[in-house]
Design an enzyme around this catalytic site. Structure first.
Site: not given
Ligand SMILES: Cc1ncc(C[n+]2csc(CCOP(=O)(O)OP(=O)(O)O)c2C)c(N)n1
Ligand SMILES: [Mg+2]
Length: 739
Positions: A424, A468-469, A491-492, A494, A498, A539
């Site tokens: 992302e 969409a992880e 990206q994180f 957290d 998914p 985060h």
């Protein structure tokens, strides 16, 4: 795109229709062969059911009712050329692609020489590398995103043919162990049941395939049920064709999947569309399920006789047989002869499989990781380049961890054309013309670690993925299976959840479950951790022990710039999947800055670093706790004269037990410190091992300092109270040294 529908009522039973039309280009021999596969498939199921009842095999999953569509796909596609991500009802497809009945029975008995998995997976979990049938798992639908990645890899390799080559100098490089092959017009087949189309990953895959106009044939084998749940409860409106019809760039087919001839025609059209590069295709095949869901299910509990009777009118075995008779392709004698031959072949196959040897218990740990390349070995232990002093003789300012990660990515991308980066926001700018016209500078990730890479290497090597992880990891897994080296970003930390199914049930276990038939050494870079003052619950999380608990996955967690560069290079060049955890707070910290250690610098996995030697107490830690523990240790030495040996693990799986043991043998006291929540955390395992293996050496209990067992809060006062602080570390060190 237009949908081609075949009316089930017209197919096969259409008396008087022209033979050439009915055969859809299939020759007489192919039609006979199709019936042979269909009949063989059904009889293997029948044999297995018997063997299960006799307790000679341990599980059975039937492809009954799905044989027509399977054989059609098998005849329309090319084994060893196209790629296949089938599901458990695809027995007839596998037979048509070249899998032998004997191999199928070897699965059932769990034989050592079962080519799918060597006794590790249930039967009907197909995996045949030479045929390009890629290992499948049991979670419904987790193959679909990988199929998309597989198709992407084929297209990438066709555009970058040099990437497939292995450089002569590739020692300590995963590329030596991957035979990469690709075809310019290859197609990837993926199948699933009607129920499985409810999984989110299915929709992520459809979106990604449509976006990329990828040559994937999605085949939904719709038998109207997912175990006991009927399609109208599963799929809004009861028709998956209707739901997907809005996807752009697709070719759609809806067909009676119990009719191999109509199904073949549908597959011919679908594959032609894909091979010509127009985009993906969707084949919705209406099939039946005459044998209940599995042997553990009795469909009479939820399906009345009349409904089951209606289905049986469309049984592909009898329908195909009647077709051959009616068309004069085989007479009754010919049918009997063919069936007798099949029975004889199956008898021999069963007898042989029952004699097959089981796998040796000593083999259980084989292929958890690459047998070819050990990232803990000395090949990955290379010296840092000595930075030249500038003319003024002043030492240059050290580079941040963020800088060195970017530089390492850039140098590795130059060296290895198989590396692709996506995630992302990782691209500089998806609208490339803005970059070209210099209207914008570019983004390169929310933390800017991939800044400039798209501009330098092009947008087929560095690109943004949909949000969409699961798709990021699933597509990467498919690409890596084909030999690419995806270095993807979550990206994180957290938001890694998914992707958990893909990481836990796919990425980490593909090599083991296929008995080394397939591997997928992906690198997942993840921004992790707290101490952000304002990061809050979503985060700031850690949670690395959830991943170190997964066999087959390497987990790395550097605390400083130079280690980050060296470990990232090892992660990229090694032959195992790696979770590379980058602490957000350390990205631009003044602690641990360093000069770039050069394009060949590597740190082997599982080798800790002694940050500070000491004699009185061992502190074992990693990540952002390293600078905090160092601060506490220095204070303790200043105030109390206690000399702490501070160990930075750097890599969490594998981890450096030898360094821990040697240190505790010297200091007789151990404190394990980590940022994650205390209970069940990573340090709990280290503490347990020390207590277990080094009990005789200890002069004090093993202590832990970690976060409170709660989430990280937003308000800095709360965050401070929740995460381990230098003073918490100081007090624990002091207490332990005085024990
Ligand atoms: C993620 C996941 N959830 C649940 C299951 C248990 N399960 C196995 S098969 C199945 C039904 C699948 O139905 P469908 O997709 O229609 O395929 P069919 O078996 O009908 O061919 C379920 C719920 C599973 N294997 N994986
Ligand atoms: Mg179903």
């Amino acid at each position: 795109m237009a949908t081609t529908k075949t009316d089930p009522k017209l197919a096969l039973t259409a008396n008087g229709a022209k033979k050439s039309k009915l055969s859809e280009g299939l020759t007489r021999d192919q039609l006979i062969q199709a019936y042979r596969f269909i009949y063989t498939s059904r009889r293997i199921d029948d044999r297995e059911i018997l063997l299960k009842r006799q307790q000679k095999i341990y599980f059975q999953m039937s492809g009954a009712g799905h044989e027509g569509i399977g054989v059609a796909a098998g005849l329309a596609l090319k084994p060893g050329y196209d790629w296949f991500y089938p599901y458990y009802r695809d027995r007839a497809l596998c037979l048509a692609l070249g899998v032998k009945p004997y191999d199928m029975f070897l699965q059932g008995v769990g034989a050592a020489n079962d080519p799918s998995s060597g006794g590790r997976q249930m039967p009907s979990h197909w995996s045949y590398p030479e045929l390009h049938i890629v290992t499948q798992s049991s979670p419904t639908g987790s193959q679909i995103l990988q199929a998309v990645g597989c198709a992407e890899a084929g297209r990438y390799l066709a555009r970058h043919p040099k990437a497939a080559e292995v450089p002569a100098s590739a020692t300590g490089d995963y590329r030596r162990f991957k035979n990469v092959s690709f075809q310019g017009d290859e197609v990837t087949y993926v199948s699933l049941g009607d129920g499985t189309s409810s999984e989110g990953e299915f929709w992520e895959a459809m979106n990604a395939a449509a976006l990329g106009k990828l040559p994937v044939v999605f085949c939904v084998e719709d038998n109207g049920y997912a175990i006991s749940v009927p399609v109208e409860v599963q799929t809004a409106g009861g028709s998956i064709s209707r739901l997907v019809s809005g996807f752009p760039n697709f070719h759609f087919e809806e067909v009676d999947g119990t009719d191999p001839v109509a199904s073949y025609a549908a597959f011919q059209r679908a594959t032609r569309y894909c091979r010509e590069g127009h985009g993906p295709a969707f084949v919705h095949a209406h099939v039946i399920r005459p044998y209940s869901h599995s042997l553990s299910d009795d469909e009479r509990l939820y399906r009345p006789d009349a409904e089951r009777e209606r289905d049986s009118q469309r049984d592909p075995v009898t329908r195909t047989q009647m077709f051959l008779l009616r068309e004069g392709i085989l007479d009754e004698k010919g049918i009997n002869q063919l069936e007798k031959e099949v029975e004889a072949e199956l008898q021999i196959a069963v007898d042989q499989a029952l004699e097959a040897l089981p796998p040796a218990p000593e083999s259980i740990m084989n292929f958890v990781y690459s047998p070819d390349l050990d990232p803990a070995s000395s090949v990955f232990d290379t010296p840092a380049a000595v930075a030249e002093l500038p003319a003024d003789g002043k030492k240059p300012a050290g580079k941040t961890m963020a800088d060195l990660i970017t530089t390492t990515l850039r140098d590795e991308m130059k060296r290895d054309e198989r590396i692709v980066i996506f995630g992302e926001d990782v691209a500089d700018c998806s609208r490339e013309e803005y970059l070209k016209r210099k209207l914008v500078k570019g983004k390169g990730g929310v933390f800017k670690l991939t800044f400039g890479l798209q501009a330098e290497f092009g947008n087929d090597r560095v690109f943004n993925a949909p949000l969409a992880e699961a798709a990021i990891v699933g597509r990467a897994t498919g690409m890596a299976t084909r030999g690419l080296k995806p270095v993807v970003e979550i990206q994180f930390f957290d938001y890694i959840w998914p992707a958990m199914m893909q990481i836990r049930d796919e990425l980490s276990v593909i090599r083991w479950r296929s008995n080394n038939g397939f591997s997928c050494p992906v690198v997942i870079r993840v921004a992790i951790g707290g101490y952000l003052t304002g990061g809050a619950i979503y985060h700031s999380q850690c949670g690395e022990s959830v991943f170190t608990h997964i066999p087959g996955l390497r987990v790395v967690f550097p605390s400083n710039s130079q280690d980050a560069a060296g470990l990232l290079r090892t992660a990229i060049r090694c032959d195992d999947p790696v979770l590379f955890l980058e602490h957000k707070r350390l990205y631009r910290e003044s602690f641990g800055r360093a000069a770039y250690p050069g394009p060949d610098y590597m740190v082997p996995f599982g080798k800790a670093k002694i940050v500070q030697p000491g004699t009185d107490l061992t502190v074992i830690t990693y990540g952002a706790v390293v600078p905090r523990a160092l601060q506490a240790a220095q204070k303790l030495e200043r105030e109390q004269g206690v000399r702490v040996e501070l160990i930075d693990l750097r890599c969490l799986n594998p981890f450096d037990w030898d360094t821990i043991a040697a240190s505790v043998a010297k200091t007789n006291r151990a404190l394990v410190a980590y940022e994650d929540t205390l209970s069940w955390g990573y340090g709990a395992e280290i503490a347990a091992r020390i207590a277990d293996k080094l009990f005789d050496q200890l002069d004090a209990p093993v202590r832990r300092v970690a976060a409170k067992d709660v989430f990280v809060a937003y308000q800095p006062i709360l965050e401070d109270a929740i995460l381990p602080q230098p003073n918490d570390l100081f007090l624990a060190m002091k207490e332990l040294s005085e024990y």
